[in-house]
Design an enzyme around this catalytic site. Structure first.
Site, PDB file in Angstrom:
ATOM      1  N   ASP A  42      43.359  51.635  39.711  1.00 14.17           N
ATOM      2  CA  ASP A  42      42.018  51.086  39.493  1.00 14.17           C
ATOM      3  C   ASP A  42      42.068  49.632  39.056  1.00 14.17           C
ATOM      4  O   ASP A  42      41.226  48.810  39.435  1.00 14.17           O
ATOM      5  CB  ASP A  42      41.208  51.941  38.505  1.00 14.17           C
ATOM      6  CG  ASP A  42      41.923  52.204  37.188  1.00 14.17           C
ATOM      7  OD1 ASP A  42      43.035  51.678  36.971  1.00 14.17           O
ATOM      8  OD2 ASP A  42      41.363  52.955  36.361  1.00 14.17           O
ATOM      9  N   ASN A  43      43.053  49.270  38.238  1.00 14.26           N
ATOM     10  CA  ASN A  43      43.243  47.875  37.815  1.00 14.26           C
ATOM     11  C   ASN A  43      44.682  47.707  37.368  1.00 14.26           C
ATOM     12  O   ASN A  43      45.447  48.673  37.311  1.00 14.26           O
ATOM     13  CB  ASN A  43      42.268  47.491  36.692  1.00 14.26           C
ATOM     14  CG  ASN A  43      42.225  48.489  35.554  1.00 14.26           C
ATOM     15  OD1 ASN A  43      41.292  49.286  35.444  1.00 14.26           O
ATOM     16  ND2 ASN A  43      43.247  48.486  34.711  1.00 14.26           N
ATOM     17  N   ASP A  46      46.106  54.888  37.011  1.00 14.85           N
ATOM     18  CA  ASP A  46      45.217  54.272  36.022  1.00 14.85           C
ATOM     19  C   ASP A  46      45.967  53.161  35.282  1.00 14.85           C
ATOM     20  O   ASP A  46      46.959  53.434  34.596  1.00 14.85           O
ATOM     21  CB  ASP A  46      44.743  55.344  35.041  1.00 14.85           C
ATOM     22  CG  ASP A  46      43.496  54.934  34.280  1.00 14.85           C
ATOM     23  OD1 ASP A  46      43.365  53.746  33.961  1.00 14.85           O
ATOM     24  OD2 ASP A  46      42.656  55.809  34.010  1.00 14.85           O
ATOM     25  N   ASP A  47      45.528  51.936  35.443  1.00 13.04           N
ATOM     26  CA  ASP A  47      46.136  50.779  34.760  1.00 13.04           C
ATOM     27  C   ASP A  47      47.557  50.475  35.240  1.00 13.04           C
ATOM     28  O   ASP A  47      48.352  49.912  34.490  1.00 13.04           O
ATOM     29  CB  ASP A  47      46.189  50.987  33.243  1.00 13.04           C
ATOM     30  CG  ASP A  47      44.828  50.907  32.572  1.00 13.04           C
ATOM     31  OD1 ASP A  47      43.821  50.780  33.287  1.00 13.04           O
ATOM     32  OD2 ASP A  47      44.769  50.980  31.333  1.00 13.04           O
ATOM     33  N   CYS A  52      38.314  50.114  34.033  1.00 10.29           N
ATOM     34  CA  CYS A  52      38.378  51.379  34.772  1.00 10.29           C
ATOM     35  C   CYS A  52      37.114  51.738  35.537  1.00 10.29           C
ATOM     36  O   CYS A  52      37.109  51.817  36.765  1.00 10.29           O
ATOM     37  CB  CYS A  52      38.711  52.509  33.804  1.00 10.29           C
ATOM     38  SG  CYS A  52      40.223  52.256  32.847  1.00 10.29           S
TER      39      CYS A  52
END
Length: 544
Positions: free
Chosen positions: A328-329, A42-43, A78
Site C-alpha cells: 500500500d505504501n 502493508d508498509d 494505508c
C-alpha cells in the site's frame, strides 16, 4: 412412407449438421478468462531492499515476471492509498484522506458511495468470483464490520480493528459471520490458511476468479489500549513487527542500508525534516533491530507466496493466472534522520514494489515506465477484457515491458493531508499540517539530499503542473500538460521548459496556494482550482 423429396431433405440436413459438428470440433475453444491473485503487503519498502530478503518472491515473481522500479503509491498512508488503488481514483476525488473518520477509514469509504464503485463490483459484473482475506481498510472494526458489509465479495475474511496490527492476537470476520479472535496464533499463518481455503473454493467454482491476499506484514505491531480504532488522540503502543517463532533467529548481522542520506551529518530534506536532530548511536542500533524485525516478519509472507505458486501449479491454473505483488505504501528508517515511519513524500515512502507475472508477461524483465496505484484497476480490467471507465484517474499499464519514459507520462501526483506518526521506541506525533499539502513529483531522479528545483523556470512549470494535478479528474490526471497546452505541442517538462513559455509560466499563470491545512479535501482551503490555458497568438489581455 417417406417421399423421395423428404428423404433428400433429411439426407441434406444430416450432411449439414455433420459438417457443422466437424467444423466445431476442429475450431479452437474460446480461452478461459484469466484468474488474478493479488498480494498486497502493508508498509513494505522498496528502497530499504526488503525484496532482497524474500527468495521466493524472487524465484516466482521477479525472475518470472515484470518488475517496476518506478511504481508509486499516491498517498503514503494505508487507507487513502488502498482506496486509491481499488477505485482507480486520486485521493482528492475519493476524499478518503485519513485512516479514521471523519476524513478517512472504512466509514468514509462507505459514506462517499465507494462501496458500490470499486474493483470487485466491476469484476463480478464481468463474471468473476471475488475473494479477499487480510486487511481491507483502517477503521473497519469489530463494531462496524456489517454497517454495511463490504460489497461484491464472493468470499471474504477480513482483519478487524482494533486488532488488525496485533500479530499474536488478531480478529477476523468471515463473510457475514460474527468476528472471531485468534489469540496466540501468528497472523500471517492464519491468513495463509484462509487464503488457501479461498483458492480451493475458487477452483471448485470453475469460474474465473480474483483473490486478494493482504497480510499486515511488515507493518509495526500496534496494541490499542482503549476504543476500536488506532486514533492519534487515543492510547496505543507501536512496536517493531513480530516475526513468527521460526524466523526470530534470522538476519542477526543485517543493518539498514547506509546510503548517503541515512542519518546524515548535515540536515537534509525540507520543512520540519531539516530541523530533526541527528540520531544517536543508541537510536541507530534500535532502528537496525527494527529493520531486522521487518525482514523477519516478511518471511512468513515469502513462504505464503511459495505455497501459492505450488498450489496454482498443482491445480493446473498457473499458466492462466496473473499474480500481482505490491504494497500500500513504503517506509523509511533513518533516512534524513527520520525515525521509523511513512507519510512523507520521499522515495522510501512512495516508490513501492510492484511485480506482475502472468500470461504473455516478460520474464525477468525490469521496466522504468512511471506507474502508480491509480493505474492498477484500469490495468486489471484491461487484462480481463472488461470495459474501462471514463472517471478513472489512471491509465492501464503496458505489460510488454517495452514502454519506457519516452512513451508514458513522466509524472506522479503525490498527495497528503493531516499528521505524521513516528513509530517505535523513539516515536512521536507531528502536529497536523506539519507534513505539508499535496505535492507533485516528476519521474524518479535518484535519492537526493538537495532540491533539484532550484531555478524559477523549473519551479514555475512544476507549480503549474501541480495546479492541474491537485484537482484533476479523469484523463486530465494522465495528460496534465494537455490541459495547459491543448494544442498538443507540450507533453513533458522538457517541452514546457522552452523559453517561449517563460512569461506564461513565470508571470501569467495562476499559482498554487492553500488558505489553511486540513485533514480532508475541503475546497475552500485548496486555493485556485483551475489553471490558465496557453493560447498561442492571442494577446494576454484577451484571455486573462
Amino acid at each position: 412412407m417417406l417421399s423421395n423429396v423428404a428423404i433428400r431433405v433429411i439426407a441434406a440436413s444430416s450432411f449439414i449438421l455433420a459438417a457443422l459438428a466437424r467444423d466445431q470440433s476442429q475450431s479452437p475453444l474460446k480461452p478461459k478468462a484469466p484468474n488474478i491473485v493479488f498480494f498486497l503487503t502493508d508498509d513494505q519498502d522498496l528502497h530499504l531492499n526488503s525484496l532482497h530478503y524474500q527468495p521466493f518472491v524472487k524465484k516466482h515473481l521477479i525472475d518470472q515476471g515484470l518488475t517496476f522500479d518506478r511504481h508509486f503509491c499516491t498517498v503514503a498512508l494505508c487507507c487513502p492509498s488502498r482506496v486509491n488503488l481499488w477505485t482507480g481514483k486520486a485521493a482528492h476525488n475519493t476524499n478518503v484522506t485519513d485512516i479514521n473518520p471523519p476524513y478517512g477509514g472504512y466509514p468514509k469509504f462507505v459514506s462517499q458511495g465507494l462501496n458500490d464503485q470499486y474493483l470487485p463490483v466491476w469484476l463480478q459484473q464481468a463474471g468473476y468470483q471475488t475473494y479477499y482475506t487480510g486487511k481491507l481498510f483502517n477503521a473497519h472494526t469489530v463494531d462496524n464490520y456489517d454497517d454495511p458489509f463490504p460489497a461484491a465479495w464472493t468470499g471474504s475474511d477480513f482483519l478487524l480493528d482494533p486488532y488488525t496490527y496485533s500479530y499474536l492476537n488478531s480478529t477476523w470476520q468471515r463473510n457475514h459471520d460474527p468476528p472471531v479472535r485468534h489469540e496466540g496464533a501468528y497472523t500471517t499463518d492464519v491468513l495463509s490458511t484462509k487464503a488457501k481455503g479461498f483458492l480451493a473454493d475458487a477452483v471448485e467454482s470453475d469460474a474465473p476468479f480474483f483473490l486478494v491476499i493482504a497480510p499486515v506484514a511488515p507493518h509495526s505491531n500496534v496494541d490499542v489500549h482503549g476504543g476500536n480504532i488506532v486514533d492519534p488522540e487515543a492510547s496505543f503502543t507501536v512496536t517493531a513487527p513480530i516475526p513468527a517463532e521460526r524466523h526470530k533467529h534470522l538476519f542477526t548481522n543485517v543493518t539498514i542500508p547506509r546510503t548517503q542520506h541515512f542519518n546524515p551529518e548535515e540536515p537534509s530534506g525540507a520543512n520540519w525534516v531539516r530541523r530533526l536532530p541527528r540520531q544517536s548511536t543508541a537510536q541507530v542500533d534500535y532502528n537496525d533491530e527494527f529493520y531486522r524485525s521487518r525482514l523477519r516478519a516478511l518471511q512468513a509472507v515469502d513462504e505464503l507466496v511459495d505455497d501459492f505458486f505450488t498450489l496454482l501449479d498443482n491445480y493446473g491454473i498457473l499458466d492462466n493466472t496473473y499474480v500481482f505483488y505490491t504494497s500500500d505504501n513504503g517506509y523509511h528508517i533513518g533516512q534524513h534522520r527520520l525515525p521509523p515511519g511513512k507519510e512523507c513524500g520521499y522515495e522510501e515512502d512512495v516508490n513501492v514494489p510492484l511485480i506482475i507475472r502472468g500470461p504473455s508477461i516478460p520474464r525477468g524483465v525490469t521496466t522504468n515506465q512511471v506507474t502508480s496505484h491509480t493505474d492498477l484497476v484500469p490495468t486489471i480490467l484491461q487484462l480481463i477484457g472488461a470495459e474501462s471507465r471514463d472517471d478513472f484517474d489512471g491509465a492501464a499499464i503496458q505489460l510488454s515491458g517495452e514502454e519506457s519514459m519516452e512513451h508514458r507520462h513522466e509524472h506522479v501526483n503525490l498527495e497528503y493531508w493531516g499528521f505524521a506518526l513516528a513509530e517505535g521506541k523513539y516515536g512521536y506525533r507531528l502536529a497536523q499540517g506539519d507534513t505539508g499539502k499535496p505535492i507533485t513529483r516528476t519521474h524518479h531522479t535518484g535519492l537526493r539530499l538537495t532540491n533539484f528545483a532550484q531555478t524559477d523556470s523549473i519551479v514555475s512549470r512544476l507549480d503549474a503542473l501541480l495546479l492541474v494535478l491537485k484537482s484533476c479528474k479523469g484523463s486530465n490526471c494522465v495528460r496534465p500538460w494537455h490541459v495547459l497546452h491543448p494544442q498538443g505541442d507540450v507533453s513533458s517538462l522538457k517541452d514546457a521548459l522552452r523559453p517561449a513559455f517563460d512569461y506564461y509560466y513565470e508571470s501569467a499563470q495562476v499559482k498554487v496556494e492553500f488558505s489553511r491545512c486540513e485533514q480532508g479535501q475541503l475546497l475552500d482551503a485548496e486555493g485556485p482550482q483551475q489553471a490558465l490555458v496557453f493560447r498561442n497568438g492571442l494577446e494576454w489581455s484577451e484571455w486573462t
